[in-house]
Design an enzyme around this catalytic site. Sequence first.
Site, PDB file in Angstrom:
ATOM      1  N   GLU A   1      -1.358 -10.739   2.594  1.00  0.00           N
ATOM      2  CA  GLU A   1      -0.873  -9.366   2.493  1.00  0.00           C
ATOM      3  C   GLU A   1      -2.000  -8.462   1.995  1.00  0.00           C
ATOM      4  O   GLU A   1      -2.569  -8.703   0.936  1.00  0.00           O
ATOM      5  CB  GLU A   1       0.323  -9.287   1.546  1.00  0.00           C
ATOM      6  CG  GLU A   1       1.563  -9.990   2.084  1.00  0.00           C
ATOM      7  CD  GLU A   1       2.716 -10.002   1.104  1.00  0.00           C
ATOM      8  OE1 GLU A   1       3.866  -9.798   1.536  1.00  0.00           O
ATOM      9  OE2 GLU A   1       2.480 -10.226  -0.107  1.00  0.00           O
TER      10      GLU A   1
ATOM     11  N   HIS B   1      -3.467 -10.588  -1.016  1.00  0.00           N
ATOM     12  CA  HIS B   1      -2.562 -11.611  -1.547  1.00  0.00           C
ATOM     13  C   HIS B   1      -2.435 -12.793  -0.603  1.00  0.00           C
ATOM     14  O   HIS B   1      -1.852 -12.694   0.481  1.00  0.00           O
ATOM     15  CB  HIS B   1      -1.179 -10.998  -1.811  1.00  0.00           C
ATOM     16  CG  HIS B   1      -0.181 -11.995  -2.277  1.00  0.00           C
ATOM     17  ND1 HIS B   1       1.110 -12.054  -1.791  1.00  0.00           N
ATOM     18  CD2 HIS B   1      -0.289 -13.008  -3.176  1.00  0.00           C
ATOM     19  CE1 HIS B   1       1.757 -13.049  -2.375  1.00  0.00           C
ATOM     20  NE2 HIS B   1       0.928 -13.636  -3.218  1.00  0.00           N
TER      21      HIS B   1
ATOM     22  N   SER C   1       0.287 -11.231  -6.753  1.00  0.00           N
ATOM     23  CA  SER C   1       1.434 -11.093  -5.860  1.00  0.00           C
ATOM     24  C   SER C   1       2.415 -10.056  -6.366  1.00  0.00           C
ATOM     25  O   SER C   1       3.427  -9.791  -5.709  1.00  0.00           O
ATOM     26  CB  SER C   1       2.162 -12.437  -5.738  1.00  0.00           C
ATOM     27  OG  SER C   1       2.626 -12.856  -7.016  1.00  0.00           O
TER      28      SER C   1
ATOM     29  N   ASN D   1       7.265 -11.950  -0.821  1.00  0.00           N
ATOM     30  CA  ASN D   1       7.883 -12.400  -2.068  1.00  0.00           C
ATOM     31  C   ASN D   1       9.195 -11.690  -2.361  1.00  0.00           C
ATOM     32  O   ASN D   1      10.076 -12.239  -3.036  1.00  0.00           O
ATOM     33  CB  ASN D   1       6.917 -12.241  -3.239  1.00  0.00           C
ATOM     34  CG  ASN D   1       5.986 -13.424  -3.370  1.00  0.00           C
ATOM     35  OD1 ASN D   1       6.232 -14.487  -2.813  1.00  0.00           O
ATOM     36  ND2 ASN D   1       4.897 -13.252  -4.096  1.00  0.00           N
TER      37      ASN D   1
END
Length: 279
Positions: free
Chosen positions: A146, A134, A113, A185
Amino acid sequence: MDNTINHVTVIGAGTMGSQIAMVAALAGITTTLTDISQDALDRAREQLYARMERKGTVDALENLTFTTDRDNAVAHTDIVIEAAIEDIDIKRTLFAELDAIAPPHTILVTNSSNIVSSRIADATTRADKVCNMHFFNPALVMECVEIVCHPGTSEDTRATVTELAERMGKKPIQVRKEIPGFVANRLLNALRKEALELYADGVASFEDIDAAATTALRHPMGPFQLMDLVGIDVVYLIRQAEYEQTGDAASLPHPEITKLYQAGRYGRKTGHGWYAYEG
């Protein structure tokens, strides 16, 4: 070029790796979950069986093999999804090893991540077949994946990985530029940073900050609850990995996270993080 993924190999039988493997198996794809620890594989099998039994989907486990023989699995796979620890040196060594074993057509992706794939791709001879894929925790529930390509990733690779995510029932988003933390994130980190500052400044308890997030913002859980779910150790290591990439002191783990990490209070997995857990 045939971009069909018929076999998926997942490296790492922790929470993320095991659930990613199960997602692939549920999609009807032949999948292998591999780990250096037989104990980790046994725990993953037990946990997945219990979960699939509750859901009435135990039959999907027929698509999933558990093994410590990583090399044999990788030698017969179309894509490897790495879900190992957030350590750049470990990942580079691992990808170099995978590159030497995997067939020429095999795509190598990292679930990281935070560590962008351009920092890993040059450890292989197939940089065009390397990218980030991800998933989010818990991977069996969260829809977003992602897809983050580095400048050398081929369009065939991007398209194949995107199609695989869709086959898994996920909603892939294309991150057009490599940046630590990607999109989701970075949004989450902004909320987490503010929550930690509010707590450290004595503005409110972490319980009340969580309550504000769930009752005022309608988030499914508060930032402190989410840290406990993801793992305080994972949160700490991700921040350390970002600092290694940016050199910006603002990327370092918040002191409150460091305290919990050093105390071994990793959240649900250890029975105590911000909250205490039974069982």
